[in-house]
Design a protein around this motif. Structure first.
Motif, mmCIF file in Angstrom:
data_model
loop_
_atom_site.group_PDB
_atom_site.id
_atom_site.type_symbol
_atom_site.label_atom_id
_atom_site.label_comp_id
_atom_site.label_asym_id
_atom_site.label_seq_id
_atom_site.Cartn_x
_atom_site.Cartn_y
_atom_site.Cartn_z
ATOM 1 N N PRO A 127 -4.965 3.522 0.680
ATOM 2 C CA PRO A 127 -4.501 2.421 1.590
ATOM 3 C C PRO A 127 -3.955 1.271 0.922
ATOM 4 C CG PRO A 127 -6.661 3.422 2.210
ATOM 5 C CD PRO A 127 -6.338 3.987 0.923
ATOM 6 N N ASP A 128 -4.441 1.047 -0.405
ATOM 7 C CA ASP A 128 -3.845 -0.159 -1.037
ATOM 8 C C ASP A 128 -2.342 0.135 -1.560
ATOM 9 O OD1 ASP A 128 -6.008 -1.673 -0.720
ATOM 10 O OD2 ASP A 128 -6.826 -1.139 -2.672
ATOM 11 N N MET A 129 -2.161 1.313 -2.013
ATOM 12 C CA MET A 129 -0.936 1.769 -2.302
ATOM 13 C C MET A 129 0.123 1.875 -1.094
ATOM 14 S SD MET A 129 -1.621 4.793 -5.007
ATOM 15 C CE MET A 129 0.022 5.386 -5.375
ATOM 16 N N ARG A 130 -0.332 2.337 0.005
ATOM 17 C CA ARG A 130 0.240 2.200 1.261
ATOM 18 C C ARG A 130 0.788 0.784 1.531
ATOM 19 N NH1 ARG A 130 1.729 5.885 4.531
ATOM 20 N NH2 ARG A 130 0.498 7.594 3.786
ATOM 21 N N ALA A 131 -0.171 0.009 1.496
ATOM 22 C CA ALA A 131 -0.077 -1.628 1.867
ATOM 23 C C ALA A 131 1.108 -1.999 0.979
ATOM 24 C CB ALA A 131 -1.185 -2.292 1.900
ATOM 25 N N LEU A 132 1.110 -1.963 -0.219
ATOM 26 C CA LEU A 132 2.059 -2.339 -1.260
ATOM 27 C C LEU A 132 3.332 -1.883 -1.223
ATOM 28 C CD1 LEU A 132 2.509 -3.858 -3.669
ATOM 29 C CD2 LEU A 132 1.947 -1.949 -5.150
ATOM 30 N N ARG A 156 -2.691 -7.983 -5.719
ATOM 31 C CA ARG A 156 -2.747 -8.130 -3.999
ATOM 32 C C ARG A 156 -4.121 -7.879 -3.638
ATOM 33 N NH1 ARG A 156 0.085 -6.509 0.177
ATOM 34 N NH2 ARG A 156 -0.791 -5.177 1.755
ATOM 35 N N LYS A 157 -5.202 -7.200 -4.271
ATOM 36 C CA LYS A 157 -6.382 -7.370 -3.939
ATOM 37 C C LYS A 157 -6.995 -8.851 -4.051
ATOM 38 C CE LYS A 157 -7.784 -2.713 -4.860
ATOM 39 N NZ LYS A 157 -8.654 -1.844 -5.732
ATOM 40 N N GLN A 158 -6.555 -9.528 -5.176
ATOM 41 C CA GLN A 158 -7.115 -10.865 -5.619
ATOM 42 C C GLN A 158 -6.838 -11.714 -4.438
ATOM 43 O OE1 GLN A 158 -5.554 -11.543 -9.386
ATOM 44 N NE2 GLN A 158 -7.341 -10.595 -10.659
ATOM 45 N N LYS A 159 -5.463 -11.735 -4.171
ATOM 46 C CA LYS A 159 -4.971 -12.408 -2.988
ATOM 47 C C LYS A 159 -5.600 -12.491 -2.120
ATOM 48 C CE LYS A 159 -0.605 -13.739 -0.816
ATOM 49 N NZ LYS A 159 0.610 -13.357 -0.681
#
Length: 169
Positions: A127-132, A156-159
């Motif tokens: 899901p993180d890759m898809r969002a990126l 992206r995760k930190q933000k």
């Protein structure tokens, strides 16, 4: 690869221009191109006319100018089918195809195409890759090296984590 394709690759039916009521069908299967026509008329000279059919292999169809007529069948294919076909091409061929027309340029640059290409190249998409990919674009994601993608995912995760923390405070 042909076994992945459905038996019927493309089908279009239509009626002749007014006042004609003639019916036409173009059917493209894995192995052949079939063109069928039915002459529909109240005129007595056409009452005994039977439906017609021409079957050709793909190679013979491409060489038969009478069967092809003046139609550009690629232009009649829906974008979804063209995107599926294009996704099987090599990257060099996609680049060449994008230079042939405005429509193909648009299709070859589309996020839908590059999403299909990324999905076929990757085992899993988190899901993180898809969002990126939605942020930077699927084509950009495909051409970004693995280390840069990992760095962007961390940022992206930190933000995202800091935004959640601010919302909780």
């Amino acid at each position: 690869m042909a076994s992945w394709l459905p038996v019927t690759l493309f089908e279009i039916v239509g009626q002749g221009q007014a006042p004609s009521k003639d019916y036409y069908q173009l059917l493209v299967t894995r192995s052949q191109v079939i063109f069928r026509w039915w002459k529909i008329s109240l005129r007595s000279e056409y009452r005994t006319t039977k439906p017609g059919e021409a079957k050709e292999t793909h190679e013979d169809f491409l060489e038969n100018s009478q069967l092809q007529g003046k139609f550009d069948f690629l232009e009649r294919l829906p974008d979804s089918l063209l995107l599926s076909i294009i996704s099987y091409l090599d990257l060099e061929d996609i680049a060449r195809l994008s230079q042939t027309s405005h429509r193909f340029a648009k299709l070859c640059m589309s996020n839908q195409l590059w999403e299909q290409i990324v999905q076929s190249a990757c085992d899993t998409i988190t899901p993180d890759m898809r969002a990126l990919a939605e942020d930077i674009g699927w084509k950009q994601m495909f051409f970004t090296n693995k280390l840069q993608l990992q760095r962007q995912l961390r940022k992206r995760k930190q933000k995202h984590g800091s935004q959640i923390w601010k919302e909780q405070v």
